[in-house]
Design an enzyme around this catalytic site. Structure first.
Site, PDB file in Angstrom:
ATOM      1  N   ASP A 288       0.831  -1.203   0.000  1.00 53.42           N
ATOM      2  CA  ASP A 288       0.000   0.000   0.000  1.00 53.42           C
ATOM      3  C   ASP A 288       0.871   1.261   0.000  1.00 53.42           C
ATOM      4  OD1 ASP A 288      -2.737   1.179   0.476  1.00 53.42           O
ATOM      5  OD2 ASP A 288      -1.698   1.978   2.235  1.00 53.42           O
TER       6      ASP A 288
ATOM      7  N   GLU B  80      14.079 -14.785  -0.803  1.00 56.41           N
ATOM      8  CA  GLU B  80      14.637 -15.814   0.088  1.00 56.41           C
ATOM      9  C   GLU B  80      13.619 -16.938   0.285  1.00 56.41           C
ATOM     10  OE1 GLU B  80      16.906 -12.609   2.824  1.00 56.41           O
ATOM     11  OE2 GLU B  80      15.550 -13.988   3.888  1.00 56.41           O
TER      12      GLU B  80
HETATM   13  C1  NOJ Z   1      -4.266   3.275  -0.733  1.00 59.67           C
HETATM   14  C2  NOJ Z   1      -5.411   2.349  -0.432  1.00 59.67           C
HETATM   15  O1  NOJ Z   1      -5.751   1.634  -1.577  1.00 59.67           O
HETATM   16  C3  NOJ Z   1      -6.529   3.221   0.083  1.00 59.67           C
HETATM   17  O2  NOJ Z   1      -7.747   2.531   0.165  1.00 59.67           O
HETATM   18  C4  NOJ Z   1      -6.108   3.757   1.414  1.00 59.67           C
HETATM   19  O3  NOJ Z   1      -7.092   4.645   1.895  1.00 59.67           O
HETATM   20  C5  NOJ Z   1      -4.778   4.504   1.309  1.00 59.67           C
HETATM   21  N1  NOJ Z   1      -3.806   3.820   0.498  1.00 59.67           N
HETATM   22  C6  NOJ Z   1      -4.177   4.696   2.668  1.00 59.67           C
HETATM   23  O4  NOJ Z   1      -3.732   3.469   3.163  1.00 59.67           O
END
Ligand code: NOJ
Length: 563
Positions: free
Chosen positions: A232, A286
């Site tokens: 993310d 790994e």
């Molecule tokens: C991207 C994620 O896909 C989204 O849903 C989220 O709100 C933000 N990153 C923060 O983690």
């Protein structure tokens, strides 16, 4: 009709006969766990619910599921605010449920990819609680703390609120969800940085102890058998060490999204991010080497193509799949998409495997963006392009955005920046399985409203209807699976003419021609040779032979086996 002129040069690909790893020929399916299947009647989806639906996914023909976060969370951002990286949110189930899900998925030859949220924790994470407790706490430096308004900057940002040096935020950086990206913590008199909500403080990834703790979390899940991670907010992980203000963007205040007022030059895509990517990749490799089963690193990266491809790493030591979201933002026009394919292919490093995404939990639904008629074309495009496709749950039955009544808004972004269409609830509504009350998703009140049309638009109805969009997805995925020209072949060429986009892919002695009418008028495409329609958006075309010209109805597409 005259002979179609190539609008593009030949597009090359790697040797079609080279062996490909599972994540290269896989179709990935994203599950938003709150909305997939509720198994315990609380109106929210859960892990046992996903396990119940694995047979459906197997039938559909996908190879891997990516599950949005399932860790313990106060749900300020619906799981993207984590309080424990090695636990399971009780609302979703238990670790035992998770292990069972992995086991059942693997039994069906489905890979399991987890969402890894390294940029920020929840404000309730014990690490942040310790960090905020005093300026001297050993974990103080695990997050980004700064004194009010003492940093100076020589970047002119006259159009943008800066509010220094009077004790305001240390830089002009803005949150992705609106407002300042710094919040003052009165207890210690310093600001902490949050790229998203104040409830999501950013970790300080320059601190080696943070790296070790977070890498241990990766190992924890790899030990439990997960096959990869979608990382993310990857581009946000490192911020400028000189704390420079971001300059105003060219779009400025015209954009609907306040975040776009500044260019995120000093807060995203910093050169040091790649060092972290390399380290994560090394850990995955790994495990891959030890078990003989490669693990995949997918990066969430909203970046222009030239920067996106940098995340493959110079020698392939970066992400195997830096998510390519360009089909979501590119105008839906044949020449523009042909050009996009060409530019993306040309930018890929020699070892870079392409990938394509048409929807996710942060974007308005495909069916709403393009309209129902083009969703079939979009499916055909996604599943015949070179590279790994990722599907978003519900797109396979053509779910559109569901309007959310004011009183039922859940998304914090919509709450902070209301009325501008930024909210993400409409694309996160429950999966529509059948026409029973609760759409087969729940027996109780779902956490977000169901679409009005769920009694007609659902998996049960569409599985029986050979002309449904679900049946089309099924046929396309099956064809892709058994056809090397499609799951690993090169492009012979990519062209467009008028509203028609066409390309040919081949491997060994097989060639497949894809012709897509993105317009609402009939069209024709001239080709050399003969062929037979393998899959059509309009099913009655399947099996039809042709020679010389392919005629298309409005919004029609065909995949043709040549020869
Ligand atoms: C991207 C994620 O896909 C989204 O849903 C989220 O709100 C933000 N990153 C923060 O983690």
């Amino acid at each position: 009709m005259s002979e179609a002129k190539p609008s593009l040069d030949v597009v090359t690909g790697p040797e079609a006969s080279a062996p490909v790893a599972w994540w290269q020929h896989a179709v990935v399916y994203q599950i938003y766990p709150r909305s997939f299947q509720d198994s315990n009647g609380d109106g929210v989806g859960d892990l046992p619910g996903i396990t119940q639906r694995l047979d459906y996914l197997r039938w559909l023909g996908v190879d891997a599921i990516w599950i949005s976060p399932i860790y313990p969370s106060p749900m300020a951002d619906f799981g993207y605010d984590v309080t424990d990286y090695t636990g399971i949110e009780p609302m979703f189930g238990t670790l035992h449920d998770f292990d069972h899900l992995v086991e059942e998925a693997h039994r069906r030859h489905l890979k399991v990819i987890l969402d890894y949220v390294p940029n920020h924790t929840s404000i309730e994470h014990p690490w942040f609680q310790e960090s905020r407790s005093s300026r001297d706490h050993p974990k103080r430096d695990w997050y980004l703390w700064k004194d009010p308004g003492v940093e100076t900057s020589n970047v002119e940002t006259s159009d943008v609120e800066t509010s220094r040096p009077d004790g305001g935020p240390p830089t002009n950086w803005v949150s992705n969800f609106g407002g300042h990206a710094w919040s003052l913590d009165p207890q210690t008199g310093q600001y902490y940085y949050h790229a998203y909500l104040p409830e999501q403080p950013d970790l300080n990834w320059r601190n080696p102890a943070v790296q070790e703790a977070m890498f241990d979390a990766l190992r924890f899940w790899l030990d439990r058998g997960v096959d990869g991670f979608r990382v993310d907010a990857l581009r946000q992980m490192i911020k400028d060490d000189q704390w420079r203000d971001n300059p105003p963007s060219d779009e400025g205040p015209t954009s609907q999204n306040p975040y776009d007022a500044l260019k995120p030059l000093y807060t995203t895509d910093r050169p040091e991010v790649m060092d972290l990517v390399r380290k994560m990749r090394r850990i995955l490799d790994e495990y891959g080497a030890r078990t003989g089963m490669p693990r995949v690193l997918i990066g969430e990266l909203y970046l222009r193509i030239e920067r996106l491809v940098a995340y493959y790493g110079e020698d392939g030591e970066g992400c195997q799949l830096p998510f390519n979201f360009h089909l979501i933002s590119t105008p839906w026009k044949a020449p523009v998409i042909a050009d996009l394919i060409q530019r993306y292919e040309a930018a890929l490093p020699p070892h870079g495997w392409p990938n394509w995404v048409l929807g996710n939990h942060d974007q308005h639904r495909l069916a709403t963006r393009l309209g129902a008629a083009q969703t079939r074309i979009a499916a055909m495009l996604l599943l015949t392009l070179r590279g790994t496709p990722t599907l978003y749950y519900g797109d396979e039955i053509g779910m559109p955005d569901v309007p959310i009544p004011e009183g039922r808004v859940q998304d914090p972004w919509e709450k902070r920046v209301p009325g501008r269409g930024l909210g993400r609830d409409p694309e996160r509504t429950p999966m529509q399985w059948d026409n029973t009350k609760g759409a087969g998703f729940t027996t109780e009140v779902p956490w977000l409203p169901l679409a009005d049309d769920f009694e007609q638009r659902n998996v049960a109805v569409q599985r029986k209807d050979h002309d449904s969009i679900l049946s089309l997805y099924h046929r396309l995925i099956q064809l892709r699976r058994r056809t090397s020209a499609l799951h690993r072949g090169a492009y012979d060429w990519v062209k467009s003419q008028g509203h028609v986009l066409a390309y040919q892919r081949s491997a060994e002695d097989q060639a497949y021609l894809i012709v897509l009418n993105l317009g609402d008028q009939p069209a024709a495409w001239n080709v050399e040779g003969t062929g037979k329609v393998a899959v059509g958006t309009h099913r009655q075309r399947e099996g039809e032979g042709f020679s010389g010209t392919v005629t298309l109805a409005p919004n029609e597409g065909v995949v043709v086996r040549m020869g």
